[in-house]
Design a protein around this motif. Structure first.
Motif, mmCIF file in Angstrom:
data_model
loop_
_atom_site.group_PDB
_atom_site.id
_atom_site.type_symbol
_atom_site.label_atom_id
_atom_site.label_comp_id
_atom_site.label_asym_id
_atom_site.label_seq_id
_atom_site.Cartn_x
_atom_site.Cartn_y
_atom_site.Cartn_z
ATOM 1 N N PHE A 1 0.832 -1.205 0.000
ATOM 2 C CA PHE A 1 0.000 0.000 0.000
ATOM 3 C C PHE A 1 0.866 1.253 0.000
ATOM 4 C CE2 PHE A 1 -1.980 3.395 2.536
ATOM 5 C CZ PHE A 1 -3.080 3.671 1.736
ATOM 6 N N LEU A 2 1.896 1.260 0.852
ATOM 7 C CA LEU A 2 2.776 2.424 0.948
ATOM 8 C C LEU A 2 3.555 2.644 -0.347
ATOM 9 C CD1 LEU A 2 4.137 1.968 4.582
ATOM 10 C CD2 LEU A 2 2.566 3.725 3.782
ATOM 11 N N LEU A 3 4.077 1.545 -0.928
ATOM 12 C CA LEU A 3 4.857 1.648 -2.156
ATOM 13 C C LEU A 3 4.010 2.147 -3.322
ATOM 14 C CD1 LEU A 3 7.072 -1.572 -1.960
ATOM 15 C CD2 LEU A 3 7.829 0.804 -1.712
ATOM 16 N N GLU A 4 2.795 1.572 -3.458
ATOM 17 C CA GLU A 4 1.931 1.979 -4.567
ATOM 18 C C GLU A 4 1.416 3.407 -4.380
ATOM 19 O OE1 GLU A 4 -0.997 -0.695 -6.017
ATOM 20 O OE2 GLU A 4 0.225 -2.486 -5.641
ATOM 21 N N THR A 5 1.159 3.791 -3.131
ATOM 22 C CA THR A 5 0.738 5.164 -2.860
ATOM 23 C C THR A 5 1.852 6.143 -3.213
ATOM 24 O OG1 THR A 5 -0.716 4.426 -1.058
ATOM 25 C CG2 THR A 5 -0.103 6.767 -1.101
ATOM 26 N N LEU A 6 3.090 5.797 -2.825
ATOM 27 C CA LEU A 6 4.236 6.640 -3.151
ATOM 28 C C LEU A 6 4.416 6.754 -4.665
ATOM 29 C CD1 LEU A 6 6.693 8.240 -2.173
ATOM 30 C CD2 LEU A 6 7.996 6.097 -2.161
ATOM 31 N N GLN A 7 4.206 5.629 -5.360
ATOM 32 C CA GLN A 7 4.332 5.635 -6.816
ATOM 33 C C GLN A 7 3.311 6.584 -7.454
ATOM 34 O OE1 GLN A 7 3.076 2.075 -8.900
ATOM 35 N NE2 GLN A 7 4.686 2.326 -10.437
ATOM 36 N N VAL A 8 2.076 6.541 -6.951
ATOM 37 C CA VAL A 8 1.022 7.418 -7.473
ATOM 38 C C VAL A 8 1.386 8.887 -7.250
ATOM 39 C CG1 VAL A 8 -1.359 8.185 -7.128
ATOM 40 C CG2 VAL A 8 -0.846 5.745 -7.294
ATOM 41 N N ILE A 9 1.894 9.202 -6.065
ATOM 42 C CA ILE A 9 2.249 10.587 -5.749
ATOM 43 C C ILE A 9 3.380 11.076 -6.650
ATOM 44 C CG2 ILE A 9 3.230 12.103 -3.984
ATOM 45 C CD1 ILE A 9 1.766 10.355 -1.892
ATOM 46 N N VAL A 10 4.438 10.251 -6.780
ATOM 47 C CA VAL A 10 5.594 10.635 -7.586
ATOM 48 C C VAL A 10 5.207 10.795 -9.059
ATOM 49 C CG1 VAL A 10 7.841 9.875 -8.454
ATOM 50 C CG2 VAL A 10 7.291 9.623 -6.038
ATOM 51 N N MET A 11 4.443 9.829 -9.592
ATOM 52 C CA MET A 11 4.067 9.891 -10.997
ATOM 53 C C MET A 11 3.096 11.038 -11.269
ATOM 54 S SD MET A 11 5.929 7.765 -12.429
ATOM 55 C CE MET A 11 5.249 7.991 -14.076
ATOM 56 N N SER A 12 2.240 11.348 -10.283
ATOM 57 C CA SER A 12 1.323 12.482 -10.445
ATOM 58 C C SER A 12 2.098 13.788 -10.556
ATOM 59 C CB SER A 12 0.343 12.554 -9.267
ATOM 60 O OG SER A 12 -0.517 11.438 -9.257
ATOM 61 N N ILE A 13 3.131 13.932 -9.725
ATOM 62 C CA ILE A 13 3.976 15.126 -9.798
ATOM 63 C C ILE A 13 4.666 15.191 -11.151
ATOM 64 C CG2 ILE A 13 6.041 16.237 -8.853
ATOM 65 C CD1 ILE A 13 5.230 15.063 -6.112
ATOM 66 N N TYR A 14 5.163 14.032 -11.616
ATOM 67 C CA TYR A 14 5.845 13.983 -12.909
ATOM 68 C C TYR A 14 4.902 14.373 -14.044
ATOM 69 C CZ TYR A 14 7.882 12.049 -17.156
ATOM 70 O OH TYR A 14 8.343 11.894 -18.436
ATOM 71 N N TYR A 15 3.680 13.825 -14.045
ATOM 72 C CA TYR A 15 2.734 14.118 -15.117
ATOM 73 C C TYR A 15 2.310 15.589 -15.098
ATOM 74 C CZ TYR A 15 2.318 9.085 -15.923
ATOM 75 O OH TYR A 15 2.583 7.769 -16.206
ATOM 76 N N ASN A 16 2.194 16.174 -13.903
ATOM 77 C CA ASN A 16 1.863 17.600 -13.820
ATOM 78 C C ASN A 16 2.992 18.452 -14.381
ATOM 79 O OD1 ASN A 16 -0.725 17.520 -12.688
ATOM 80 N ND2 ASN A 16 0.066 17.276 -10.612
#
Length: 317
Positions: free
Chosen positions: A14-29
């Motif tokens: 859960f923590l790893l996938e949540t971190l991935q979502v946050i990092v990739m969201s920043i990248y896509y923005n």
């Protein structure tokens, strides 16, 4: 012990996938921000087979004309023989060397499959499919005959199912292609007096989004998707319709819309809302309470009496 280990692994995932979502969201923005200043390059569509439904007039004809000089093979479908024949003549003048036109009633599943098989035999596998054919009855819900409601869904929604069924397998097998759904802003926000039209466009958008997710889930990321949601276009489909605030929501020029659609296809843009103010309006709609959303709709003219629009008989794109 086993249960504790399982819970520990679950929490870690859960923590790893949540971190991935946050990092990739920043990248896509950040990527989106950069593209404000450095637009993406247009992809090369030379040699692609482009099928446009509802190509006999309006936006369908304009898109065909704009694809003509890009080195594609054009396949034109329409229920109107004279209209699609004229489009064929016009695109030849624009420089296309390979154009094929067919009569096809997109509301008839058997006819869609029959003509699709003919296209595969005579032209080849379609690699860019543009579902553009559409109709509007212009009747309030209680005034609309059942037959016209059914026809609206058959053309605006179900036809997309049958064309996808016919042409998507080859795209998926090659992991290459593009699916384009010409929907409507009325598929994002309900409009007084257009219940059947809005519902059919809502359904078309939901279908296109779901198929796009299926393609991603199965690793077919080479098959791109574009969903187009324009406000009223001055093509004759909504003759006589006015807009309450022309600066905020102008009646769209057909040539402008066709140019933006081609641009979206060439840059693999997933969503195209026109005019740009629709992005703001959608953000507000999704964040407001119902009473506030209804107030916004009234302000934008969604409660205006639609009877001044000349859509009392069945009209096509």
């Amino acid at each position: 012990m086993v249960t504790n280990d399982f819970l520990g692994i679950s929490k870690m995932n859960f923590l790893l996938e949540t971190l991935q979502v946050i990092v990739m969201s920043i990248y896509y923005n950040m990527e989106a921000f950069v593209r404000l200043f450095i637009p993406p390059k247009n992809k090369n569509v030379t040699g692609e087979i482009v099928l446009i439904t509802g190509a006999g007039s309006g936006i369908g004809r304009l898109m065909a004309e704009k694809f003509a000089p890009l080195g594609v093979s054009l396949v034109l479908w329409d229920i109107n023989q004279e209209g699609v024949k004229e489009t064929s003549r016009l695109v030849k003048e624009k420089g296309v060397t390979k154009v094929h036109y067919y009569l096809c009633d997109c509301s008839d599943k058997a006819e869609v499959y029959r003509v699709a098989d003919q296209v595969k035999r005579e032209v080849g596998d379609v690699s860019i499919l543009i579902n553009n054919a559409g109709i509007v009855t212009g009747r309030k819900f209680m005034d609309a005959p059942d037959s016209l409601i059914e026809k609206t869904f058959e053309v605006n929604t179900m036809a997309h199912f049958w064309t996808y069924k016919a042409f998507l397998p080859a795209m998926a097998a090659n992991n290459h292609g593009h699916l384009v759904s010409i929907a409507s802003s009325a598929g994002l926000i309900g409009v007084n007096g257009l219940a059947d039209y809005c519902a059919s466009k809502f359904a078309a958008i939901g279908f296109a989004e779901s198929v796009a997710l299926e393609l991603l889930a199965t690793g077919k990321d080479g098959v791109k998707t574009t969903i187009v949601c324009p406000y009223f276009i001055n093509t004759g489909m909504f003759d006589g319709c006015n807009t309450k605030w022309p600066l905020l929501l102008p009646i769209l020029d057909p040539d402008y819309v066709a140019n933006k659609i081609i641009e979206a296809i060439l840059t693999d843009q997933v969503y195209l809302l026109l005019p740009k103010t629709m992005y703001l309006i959608m953000g507000l709609k999704n964040s407001l309470r119902w009473k506030q959303a209804a107030l916004l709709g009234k302000y934008l003219g969604a409660f205006e009496n639609p009877e001044h629009c000349e859509t009392t008989s069945l009209k096509l794109h």
